[in-house]
Every structure is written in structure tokens, then in C-alpha cells.
Design a protein around this motif. Structure first.
Motif, PDB file in Angstrom:
ATOM      1  N   LYS A 132       0.805  -1.229   0.000  1.00 15.84           N
ATOM      2  CA  LYS A 132       0.000   0.000   0.000  1.00 15.84           C
ATOM      3  C   LYS A 132       0.836   1.277   0.000  1.00 15.84           C
ATOM      4  CE  LYS A 132      -0.945   0.054   4.945  1.00 15.84           C
ATOM      5  NZ  LYS A 132      -1.601   0.785   5.965  1.00 15.84           N
ATOM      6  N   VAL A 178      -4.582  -3.114  -0.756  1.00 16.51           N
ATOM      7  CA  VAL A 178      -5.573  -4.183  -0.893  1.00 16.51           C
ATOM      8  C   VAL A 178      -6.811  -3.779  -0.102  1.00 16.51           C
ATOM      9  CG1 VAL A 178      -6.109  -6.602  -0.358  1.00 16.51           C
ATOM     10  CG2 VAL A 178      -3.845  -5.974  -1.240  1.00 16.51           C
ATOM     11  N   THR A 180      15.984  -9.619  10.831  1.00 12.02           N
ATOM     12  CA  THR A 180      17.150 -10.499  10.712  1.00 12.02           C
ATOM     13  C   THR A 180      16.781 -11.863  10.137  1.00 12.02           C
ATOM     14  OG1 THR A 180      18.120  -9.389  12.621  1.00 12.02           O
ATOM     15  CG2 THR A 180      19.041 -11.541  12.075  1.00 12.02           C
TER      16      THR A 180
END
Ligand SMILES: Cc1cc2nc3c(=O)[nH]c(=O)nc-3n(C[C@H](O)[C@H](O)[C@H](O)COP(=O)(O)OP(=O)(O)OC[C@H]3O[C@@H](n4cnc5c(N)ncnc54)[C@H](O)[C@@H]3O)c2cc1C
Length: 500
Positions: free
Chosen positions: A34, A169, A343
Motif C-alpha cells: 500500500k 488491498v 534479521t
């Protein structure tokens, strides 16, 4: 209408990592985000490539994932990772028993450590609190989440993947109880696109439950806000952690020309309604000042906050929730992936795509751990001074971004918003926070025909509002004085007052 095999919702590290993995295994996909890449937790994080030390006592499983991924990312993402090394610093009063468990667990999990005397630690980081009792060296690193996302998305795009940024969406299309597609609205034009696929991956982080609910499902999660403060200088060349159980304000990460200090952990309900509280600023600055005393007198240039999408549904203390991740099969064609860390994004993507390959009846192994990220050759890498080589016309003095870099981003990467240039080049991410370079970048966008005068004023207005939200919590002393200068440039000389 567009047809594809897999739709990924979310362009943070997890979504971009999934797109790269699918591309390398030959599965056609569309990623829909978005905002720009990394506009959720990924872009609001500390930028610490964990060695695992932070979690090793409280969550050894997550720590093991971290150290494994740390060594993989240092190899495959060299231009995104600065191998700074890290110190866990024990100050007077910090538990020695915790220190002993830390060392034992690091050994069990496989995190290399070296115990340093105060003088050795001060040789490495002269700005450290001189009263420290000792420091333990670990392989923590600094990582650039924006570059990481761009490079993952680059592989997807290069191999035929569809990438739609600035598309939100709004609806999951459900037919006969199964998710068969999405409807996404483009931010600039409000145009709605329909994309159909038999599999949808919900990698929307803190927004994951909202997405799942669009298909009639739910994902159990706890949202925990964490705030960070940016200092005007690079006060340390190594990551500095406090050697104690994870708590507020106990990590300082060097990032190019600045340092990021944080963080906090505050439960929140809505990932779109976020502010840095004054109390968080106080906690972070006082705690960071205990590790590096000059933090207390250094100019702070910005504060920001992000939301961790943690695993459990109900919990008062976000810090006690595992940093592990979970994949949920909603058994209606949608899969959600949540939790984890920046990570461990690659591992999360690998596990997610393994599941998808099973669904599609394909058997192609994952290659993301061994293949270096494509597109890195174009980046200068660390240290920042490498960018001085061959630089001519500088647009952003703080981060040494040239006109050529800005033009390249605008021309080849389909930039629509000035923030997108910032994410791709680091323009405006240094001490002036875009005050002196954003209008120059917008001018270039206009010269290259990407925006009209009216649009550029609108974009500048939005930028100024967003910028002010970030710098407001840090407005005192020299920063306030500089802000008044910048305000006079924008409101006085550029007459933005009448436009704002
Ligand atoms: C303050 C803080 C500090 C952290 N520090 C570290 C750190 O130093 N090291 C580390 O390893 N981890 C760190 N983390 C954790 C790490 O940032 C996250 O685990 C990780 O970035 C999550 O990535 P993600 O892609 O799953 O989620 P996100 O980055 O949040 O991505 C989700 C994306 O979905 C998009 N989206 C949402 N709704 C829609 C919709 N309707 N349509 C289209 N797109 C949508 C959002 O815009 C967003 O970009 C930190 C987290 C926080 C909050």
C-alpha cells in the motif's frame, strides 16, 4: 484483470523476501504494497542485524535463528550490511548472574563472544561510559532495511514478478469459500486493479489480522509499538547493547552518518495511529546516555515509531513474547506469516515458499541462502565516504547523494513520491532530515517531467507534514534553531504557508 500463481500482500522485508524466493524457484507472483517498500515495521526498525545475543537468555530458539541468518546475510547482502560488530556492556549494578547465563547460552547457541576489559572496550568505542565493568563482543551488525527490500524486489521484477507499490488491498475476493484474488486501489489515481491467483500470502505484518478478516479468518497477534531516536552524529562505530534482560532504550546502532537509539515496547490497538510519546523520548535518551554519555548532549534529529507484529493474542508485556515466527494455513487459499525479525526475513520467506511449493505440487529447492542479492553492484556500500568517489553534483550533503543518483532513481525505478527517492538513495535521511535537499529533488522530478507544479507542491506539503511529525519530539536546542531556519525557507521564501 491480472492472473498469476501467488499474490503476496505486504512489501516489507518478509513480503519482498518471499517475492525473491518465489522468483528464484520460477513461480509467477504479484506483490502488492500500500505504500513504498519497507513502509511498515521494516522501515521503522532499529536496523540491527542481530547476532542473537539480545534474545539468547530469554528466547534461545529465536537467537539461534538470528545467528544463522546473520552469517548468511553478511555473505549474500554485503552492500546492505555494515559489519560493525557489537558490544554487550555491563554497567555497575547490572546482574553478574545474567552475564554468566548470557555467555553460557551464547556458547550453546553458537554465538561467538569475547569478553573485553573496560580499557579494551574503550579502545574500540571511546565514547562508552568509562565506568563500565566489562563488555562482551558479539557479531552484531548494522543493516539497511530499505536497500534490503529493494534488492529482494529487484530479483522478483527481473524474473517477471509483478510488483505494485502504492496499491492498497481493499478486498479479498472469496468464491465458494476460497480466496481467489484481491482488489487493490492505486494511491495516486484511485484506480482499482483486480488480481486473481489460487494462493494468497498475507505478509502484512501488523495489518495481518485486518487482511485475514477480509477473507473471514483471523490471525492471533499482539501489537507492540517501539520508538526510536536518531542522533545527529555517529557516536559509535559498533552496535552497543546493555548486558541485561531486554528492556527499554538499551541498544544504540550506528547507521551511516547517524545513530539510532531505542527502543520501547508499548501495546497498541491500531497500527495506523502512532505517535512517539514524550515519556518514550525521556526513557530512550536517558538509557542511551548511560551507555554513551555524550548521547545526552548530542543533538537529536528525529524520532519515529513502528509496530511489532508479535505472535500471541493477549499479553501485557510485548518483550516476553517470542520473536519466532509462525505460518498459518487458513485452509481457504490464504496463508499468513507473522512474527519474526528483520534479521530472519530470509528464513521466514524460505519456510513460507516451501509450503507454497507443496501446495503447487512443485519441488524446486530454495536458493536464497547461497545466491548473493542481485543489483548490489550498483551500490557503493560502506563506509559512506565511498560515495565521494566520482561524485559531482551533490543534492543531499548529509548522505552524499548526487544528482545522478536522484535522476537514476527517478528514471529507472518509476518513482512517484519524493519519499520513494529517499528510500532508494538515502536522500534526506541525514542530520537535516531532508530540509535542504527535498525541494531540490522535487525540482529534478519536475525537470524530468515526473510531476507538474501543482503536484510537486502537493507532494512537498505532504512531505513537510510527515517530516514535522518526525522531528517534533526532538525539537529543542540547536535542532529547534535549525528547524526555525528551515521553516523560514519553506514558509517564507517558498511561500508554503499559503499552500499548507
Ligand atoms: C521499533 C522496532 C524496532 C525493530 N528493530 C529490529 C531490529 O533492529 N532488527 C530486527 O531484526 N528486527 C527488528 N524489528 C522487527 C522487524 O522490524 C519486523 O519483524 C519486520 O520488519 C517485519 O517485517 P514484515 O515484512 O513482516 O512487516 P512490515 O514491514 O510491517 O510489512 C508489512 C507491509 O504490509 C503493508 N500492508 C499493510 N496493509 C496492506 C494492504 N491492505 N495492502 C497492501 N499492503 C499492506 C504495509 O504497508 C507494510 O509495508 C523491529 C521492530 C520494531 C517495531
Amino acid at each position: 484483470m491480472i492472473r498469476t500463481d501467488v499474490i503476496i500482500i505486504g512489501g516489507g522485508a518478509t513480503g519482498c523476501g518471499i517475492a525473491r524466493d518465489l522468483a528464484l524457484r520460477g513461480v509467477h507472483h504479484y506483490l502488492v504494497e500500500k505504500g513504498d517498500f519497507a513502509s511498515g515495521a521494516t522501515g521503522a526498525c532499529h536496523g540491527l542485524l542481530h547476532s542473537g545475543g539480545r534474545y539468547v537468555v530469554t528466547d534461545p530458539e529465536a537467537a539461534k535463528e538470528c545467528i544463522t541468518e546473520n552469517s548468511i546475510l553478511r555473505k549474500i547482502a554485503q552492500k546492505c550490511v555494515e559489519t560493525t560488530g557489537g558490544l554487550f556492556v555491563r554497567l555497575p549494578g547490572d546482574s553478574k548472574r545474567f552475564r554468566d547465563s548470557f555467555l553460557t547460552r551464547c556458547e550453546e547457541v553458537g554465538i561467538g563472544t569475547e569478553v573485553l576489559s573496560p580499557s579494551k572496550a574503550l579502545d574500540l568505542v571511546p565514547g562508552l561510559n568509562p565506568t563500565l565493568e566489562e563488555a562482551i563482543q558479539v557479531p552484531d551488525c548494522s543493516i539497511d532495511p530499505f536497500r534490503l527490500c529493494m534488492l529482494n524486489a529487484y530479483t522478483s521484477r527481473r524474473r517477471g514478478g509483478g510488483i505494485l507499490i502504492h496499491h492498497e488491498v481493499k478486498e479479498i475476493i472469496v468464491e465458494k469459500g476460497r480466496c481467489v484474488g484481491i482488489k487493490a486501489r492505486e494511491r495516486l489515481t484511485a484506480q482499482v486493479k483486480e488480481i486473481r491467483a489460487p494462493i494468497i500470502i498475507n505478509a502484512a505484518g501488523a495489518w495481518g489480522d485486518r487482511i485475514a478478516r477480509m477473507s473471514g479468518s483471523q490471525v492471533p497477534m499482539t501489537l507492540s509499538k517501539g520508538s526510536l531516536v536518531i542522533s545527529n552524529h555517529r557516536l559509535t562505530n559498533m552496535v552497543i547493547n546493555r548486558l541485561r534482560p531486554p528492556s527499554d532504550g538499551d541498544i544504540i546502532v550506528p547507521n551511516e552518518a547517524v545513530c539510532l537509539a531505542g527502543t520501547t515496547s508499548v501495546p497498541v490497538e491500531d497500527p495506523d495511529v502512532l505517535d512517539v510519546d514524550a515519556s518514550e523520548m525521556d526513557i530512550i535518551t536517558s538509557q542511551a546516555g548511560q551507555l554513551i554519555p555524550s548521547f545526552g548532549s548530542t543533538r537529536l534529529i528525529r524520532a519515529y515509531t513502528g509496530v511489532r507484529p508479535l505472535l500471541e493474542a493477549t499479553c501485557k508485556d510485548g518483550r516476553s513474547i517470542s520473536r519466532g515466527f509462525r505460518i498459518i494455513d487458513h485452509e481457504n487459499g490464504m496463508f499468513s506469516i507473522l512474527g519474526g525479525k528483520l534479521t530472519t526475513y530470509r528464513l521466514m520467506a524460505e519456510k513460507m515458499v516451501d509450503v507454497i511449493m507443496g501446495q503447487l505440487g512443485l519441488n524446486v529447492p530454495c536458493k536464497t541462502a547461497s545466491l548473493p542479492l542481485e543489483g548490489q553492484e550498483e551500490l557503493s556500500g560502506y563506509p559512506l565516504s565511498k560515495r565521494l568517489k566520482g561524485i559531482d553534483d551533490i543534492v543531499c550533503e548529509c548522505e552524499l547523494v548526487s544528482r545522478r543518483d536522484v535522476e537514476h532513481a527517478i528514471n529507472s525505478l518509476g518513482i512517484q513520491y519524493v519519499g520513494d527517492i529517499q528510500h532508494r538513495t538515502r536522500l534526506g535521511m541525514g542530520p537535516c532530515q531532508g530540509g535542504f535537499c527535498t525541494y531540490r529533488a522535487l525540482g529534478i522530478m519536475q525537470e524530468l517531467g515526473r510531476v507538474s507544479t501543482e503536484e510537486s507542491l502537493e507532494i512537498l506539503k505532504l512531505f513537510l507534514q510527515r517530516r514535522f511529525k518526525g522531528i517534533k519530539p526532538a525539537l529543542w536546542g540547536d535542532q529547534l534553531r535549525e528547524e526555525q531556519l528551515i521553516e523560514s525557507i519553506y514558509l517564507g521564501i517558498l511561500n508554503m504557508e499559503s499552500k499548507a
